[in-house]
Write a protein that holds these residues in place. Structure first.
Motif, PDB file in Angstrom:
ATOM      1  N   ILE A 282       2.562  -0.037  -9.604  1.00  0.00           N
ATOM      2  CA  ILE A 282       2.381   0.912 -10.716  1.00  0.00           C
ATOM      3  C   ILE A 282       1.391   0.408 -11.770  1.00  0.00           C
ATOM      4  CG2 ILE A 282       3.560   1.925 -12.729  1.00  0.00           C
ATOM      5  CD1 ILE A 282       5.913   2.537 -10.895  1.00  0.00           C
ATOM      6  N   PRO A 283       1.532  -0.829 -12.282  1.00  0.00           N
ATOM      7  CA  PRO A 283       0.583  -1.259 -13.320  1.00  0.00           C
ATOM      8  C   PRO A 283      -0.806  -1.585 -12.788  1.00  0.00           C
ATOM      9  CG  PRO A 283       2.109  -3.033 -12.802  1.00  0.00           C
ATOM     10  CD  PRO A 283       2.576  -1.830 -12.042  1.00  0.00           C
ATOM     11  N   ARG A 284      -0.977  -1.652 -11.486  1.00  0.00           N
ATOM     12  CA  ARG A 284      -2.268  -2.020 -10.908  1.00  0.00           C
ATOM     13  C   ARG A 284      -3.126  -0.804 -10.559  1.00  0.00           C
ATOM     14  NH1 ARG A 284       1.180  -6.097  -9.706  1.00  0.00           N
ATOM     15  NH2 ARG A 284       0.325  -8.216  -9.596  1.00  0.00           N
ATOM     16  N   LEU A 285      -2.557   0.370 -10.658  1.00  0.00           N
ATOM     17  CA  LEU A 285      -3.277   1.587 -10.318  1.00  0.00           C
ATOM     18  C   LEU A 285      -3.646   2.372 -11.569  1.00  0.00           C
ATOM     19  CD1 LEU A 285      -1.061   2.737  -7.296  1.00  0.00           C
ATOM     20  CD2 LEU A 285      -3.272   1.570  -7.187  1.00  0.00           C
ATOM     21  N   ARG A 286      -4.750   3.091 -11.492  1.00  0.00           N
ATOM     22  CA  ARG A 286      -5.199   3.885 -12.641  1.00  0.00           C
ATOM     23  C   ARG A 286      -4.223   5.009 -12.938  1.00  0.00           C
ATOM     24  NH1 ARG A 286     -10.836   6.930 -12.079  1.00  0.00           N
ATOM     25  NH2 ARG A 286      -9.523   8.119 -10.627  1.00  0.00           N
ATOM     26  N   ASP A 287      -3.672   5.615 -11.902  1.00  0.00           N
ATOM     27  CA  ASP A 287      -2.607   6.598 -12.058  1.00  0.00           C
ATOM     28  C   ASP A 287      -1.656   6.456 -10.872  1.00  0.00           C
ATOM     29  OD1 ASP A 287      -3.635   8.052  -9.842  1.00  0.00           O
ATOM     30  OD2 ASP A 287      -4.968   9.189 -11.147  1.00  0.00           O
ATOM     31  N   GLN A 288      -0.677   7.342 -10.776  1.00  0.00           N
ATOM     32  CA  GLN A 288       0.358   7.168  -9.748  1.00  0.00           C
ATOM     33  C   GLN A 288       0.291   8.251  -8.656  1.00  0.00           C
ATOM     34  OE1 GLN A 288       1.375   7.108 -13.278  1.00  0.00           O
ATOM     35  NE2 GLN A 288       0.693   4.988 -13.028  1.00  0.00           N
ATOM     36  N   ARG A 289      -0.847   8.907  -8.510  1.00  0.00           N
ATOM     37  CA  ARG A 289      -0.956   9.961  -7.502  1.00  0.00           C
ATOM     38  C   ARG A 289      -0.774   9.413  -6.093  1.00  0.00           C
ATOM     39  NH1 ARG A 289      -6.504  12.761  -9.244  1.00  0.00           N
ATOM     40  NH2 ARG A 289      -6.932  10.548  -9.673  1.00  0.00           N
ATOM     41  N   MET A 290      -1.374   8.259  -5.812  1.00  0.00           N
ATOM     42  CA  MET A 290      -1.242   7.680  -4.477  1.00  0.00           C
ATOM     43  C   MET A 290       0.225   7.371  -4.161  1.00  0.00           C
ATOM     44  SD  MET A 290      -2.837   4.165  -2.893  1.00  0.00           S
ATOM     45  CE  MET A 290      -1.536   3.154  -3.597  1.00  0.00           C
ATOM     46  N   LEU A 291       0.927   6.789  -5.115  1.00  0.00           N
ATOM     47  CA  LEU A 291       2.339   6.475  -4.914  1.00  0.00           C
ATOM     48  C   LEU A 291       3.170   7.748  -4.810  1.00  0.00           C
ATOM     49  CD1 LEU A 291       2.736   3.526  -7.463  1.00  0.00           C
ATOM     50  CD2 LEU A 291       2.576   3.369  -4.965  1.00  0.00           C
ATOM     51  N   GLY A 292       2.796   8.758  -5.610  1.00  0.00           N
ATOM     52  CA  GLY A 292       3.525  10.016  -5.593  1.00  0.00           C
ATOM     53  C   GLY A 292       3.409  10.753  -4.272  1.00  0.00           C
ATOM     54  N   VAL A 293       2.348  10.499  -3.536  1.00  0.00           N
ATOM     55  CA  VAL A 293       2.140  11.124  -2.237  1.00  0.00           C
ATOM     56  C   VAL A 293       2.663  10.235  -1.107  1.00  0.00           C
ATOM     57  CG1 VAL A 293       0.360  11.838  -0.586  1.00  0.00           C
ATOM     58  CG2 VAL A 293       0.199  12.536  -2.985  1.00  0.00           C
ATOM     59  N   ALA A 294       2.465   8.922  -1.227  1.00  0.00           N
ATOM     60  CA  ALA A 294       2.796   7.998  -0.137  1.00  0.00           C
ATOM     61  C   ALA A 294       4.292   8.013   0.212  1.00  0.00           C
ATOM     62  CB  ALA A 294       2.366   6.578  -0.509  1.00  0.00           C
ATOM     63  N   GLY A 295       5.150   7.964  -0.800  1.00  0.00           N
ATOM     64  CA  GLY A 295       6.586   7.968  -0.545  1.00  0.00           C
ATOM     65  C   GLY A 295       7.050   9.223   0.180  1.00  0.00           C
ATOM     66  N   PRO A 296       6.700  10.422  -0.313  1.00  0.00           N
ATOM     67  CA  PRO A 296       7.084  11.651   0.389  1.00  0.00           C
ATOM     68  C   PRO A 296       6.528  11.755   1.809  1.00  0.00           C
ATOM     69  CG  PRO A 296       6.504  12.153  -1.872  1.00  0.00           C
ATOM     70  CD  PRO A 296       6.158  10.700  -1.653  1.00  0.00           C
ATOM     71  N   VAL A 297       5.283  11.299   2.015  1.00  0.00           N
ATOM     72  CA  VAL A 297       4.714  11.328   3.374  1.00  0.00           C
ATOM     73  C   VAL A 297       5.524  10.431   4.302  1.00  0.00           C
ATOM     74  CG1 VAL A 297       2.731  10.624   4.760  1.00  0.00           C
ATOM     75  CG2 VAL A 297       2.373  11.979   2.692  1.00  0.00           C
ATOM     76  N   LEU A 298       5.911   9.254   3.790  1.00  0.00           N
ATOM     77  CA  LEU A 298       6.730   8.345   4.594  1.00  0.00           C
ATOM     78  C   LEU A 298       8.102   8.959   4.881  1.00  0.00           C
ATOM     79  CD1 LEU A 298       6.302   5.594   5.869  1.00  0.00           C
ATOM     80  CD2 LEU A 298       7.292   4.535   3.820  1.00  0.00           C
ATOM     81  N   TYR A 299       8.656   9.669   3.909  1.00  0.00           N
ATOM     82  CA  TYR A 299       9.901  10.419   4.123  1.00  0.00           C
ATOM     83  C   TYR A 299       9.733  11.433   5.262  1.00  0.00           C
ATOM     84  CZ  TYR A 299      13.666   9.620   0.678  1.00  0.00           C
ATOM     85  OH  TYR A 299      14.741   9.124  -0.003  1.00  0.00           O
ATOM     86  N   ALA A 300       8.625  12.174   5.227  1.00  0.00           N
ATOM     87  CA  ALA A 300       8.375  13.192   6.252  1.00  0.00           C
ATOM     88  C   ALA A 300       8.207  12.556   7.632  1.00  0.00           C
ATOM     89  CB  ALA A 300       7.129  14.005   5.896  1.00  0.00           C
TER      90      ALA A 300
END
Length: 405
Positions: A282-300
């Motif tokens: 989280i603190p290493r990224l400019r925003d959290q869009r990548m994380l917001g997408v990566a978790g749900p994709v892994l769920y799917a």
């Protein structure tokens, strides 16, 4: 006194050492799930002892989630009136009382105690992110990840100890349901030196919005508030569905019960790994869009894998665990990252957890009803994949670098 005066004048409230604040925060987090996860392993014994039906007994697990939904909007108001620390202290007292009450003889006390602990955990759930926003504004991701990992660890410990503890004394299942009151009292003891503190340290000018607009604007009236809430609701729904039904889904696909149990353990263990990884990113990224997408994709991916290739359940359990752990840390971090002040963070936390746990409480029964209606888990798994797609969208929107204004 003007807003500027409050910013520039020295604080008269006592401040605690950051290490003491962190210790109290982590101990509070340790209490957030142990009271709930200790029920499942001894549920059959409890049912037999009290003569409860399966449906009635399963409500013991759903009741706290309903309490979360009902009480969450009230918790920010309480925190503003009496202070964050005092609210946490009161929550721990009620939690300890609820745990003791539910372990006493008599079915009515079981339900009363469960309701009390649900109310207490709801308050603790909502107020803790506000404490992180106030005292660790530049370390929201790492601190949230740390307390989420502690929460998950004690949840696993409580579940693992439940059955052995039930055999330690003649009290049987009542011991594991009540013994975690001691942990609540330990957390209260560590928090006690801070109970006289009503506010935080003097805020920096950057933390005080112009004319107080950001601090007072309600997230209920903003698109960003609802995007964060949708992310919180849908990721919680996926987690509780898998925790409830994954063993049954795997059993219907021919997976042995012992393997399904190992997969459930991996699901929880990998959740800790996901929490740690997300908090570090989280603190290493400019925003959290990548994380917001990566978790749900892994769920799917995990859900599709369970549907198409259940024989590789260990892989899907690992994927779902990482997805769940990272998603809950991100959801909790959004409460601080998308708000301008700790009071607004508490309000967003209350909103997201109110709606989120209401939706999450409905998820497992809805999946069970869909299975009963069709005689197959396939429609339910397809519906879960559809939910994951919506979760991807809400994660992308909530992950943008914006603040409610």
């Amino acid at each position: 006194m003007t807003l500027t005066d409050r910013v520039t004048r020295p604080a008269k409230t006592r401040t605690a050492h950051p290490a003491l604040v962190m210790a109290g925060l982590l101990l509070v987090a340790a209490n957030l799930r142990a009271a709930i996860t200790s029920v499942g392993p001894v549920l059959d014994e409890l049912r037999h002892d009290l003569g409860l039906t399966s449906l009635t007994a399963s409500a013991l697990i759903s009741l706290p989630l309903i309490a979360f939904a009902v009480v969450s909007p009230v918790a920010p108001v309480l925190a503003r009136r009496v202070g964050i620390e005092r609210t946490l202290g009161a929550g721990l007292v009620v939690l300890a009382a609820g745990l003791v009450v539910r372990s006493l003889p008599g079915a009515p006390l079981l339900w009363l105690g469960t309701a009390l602990l649900g109310v207490a955990i709801a308050v603790l759930n909502v107020v803790l992110p506000a404490l992180v926003k106030r005292d660790f504004p530049h370390r929201i991701g790492p601190v949230t990840g740390a307390y989420s990992s502690v929460q998950a660890s004690f949840a696993a410990i409580a579940a693992g100890l439940a059955v052995p503890a039930a055999g330690w004394t003649s009290a049987g299942w009542r011991l594991p349901l009540g013994m975690w009151a001691g942990l609540a009292l330990i957390a209260l003891a560590v928090l006690a030196p801070q109970l006289g503190r009503r506010g935080g340290p003097p805020p920096s000018p950057a933390d005080v919005p112009a004319a107080g607009v950001t601090a007072t604007r309600s997230p209920w009236r903003t698109a960003l508030g609802w995007q964060v809430t949708a992310f919180m609701a849908l990721q919680s729904t996926g987690y509780y569905i898998l925790i409830t039904w994954l063993p049954s889904i795997e059993s219907s696909a021919g997976v042995p019960a012992t393997e399904a149990g190992v997969h459930q353990l991996l699901l929880n263990a990998c959740g800790i790994a996901g929490s740690v990884a997300c908090s570090a990113l989280i603190p290493r990224l400019r925003d959290q869009r990548m994380l917001g997408v990566a978790g749900p994709v892994l769920y799917a991916v995990a859900t599709f894998g369970i549907l198409a290739a259940p024989q590789y359940g260990v892989v899907w359990a690992i994927c779902a665990g990482i997805a769940g752990g990272s998603s809950i840390v991100l959801a909790l971090s959004f409460f601080g990252l998308r708000t301008g002040h700790h009071t607004q963070a508490a309000t967003l936390s209350g909103m997201a957890q109110c709606v989120g746990y209401l939706v999450a409480a409905a998820g497992p029964p809805a999946v069970g009803a869909l299975h009963d209606a069709t005689g197959s888990w396939t429609p339910a798994l397809i519906a879960m994949i559809a939910v994951d797609v919506v979760l991807v969208v809400s994660g992308f929107l909530a992950g943008r670098d914006r603040v409610i204004a």
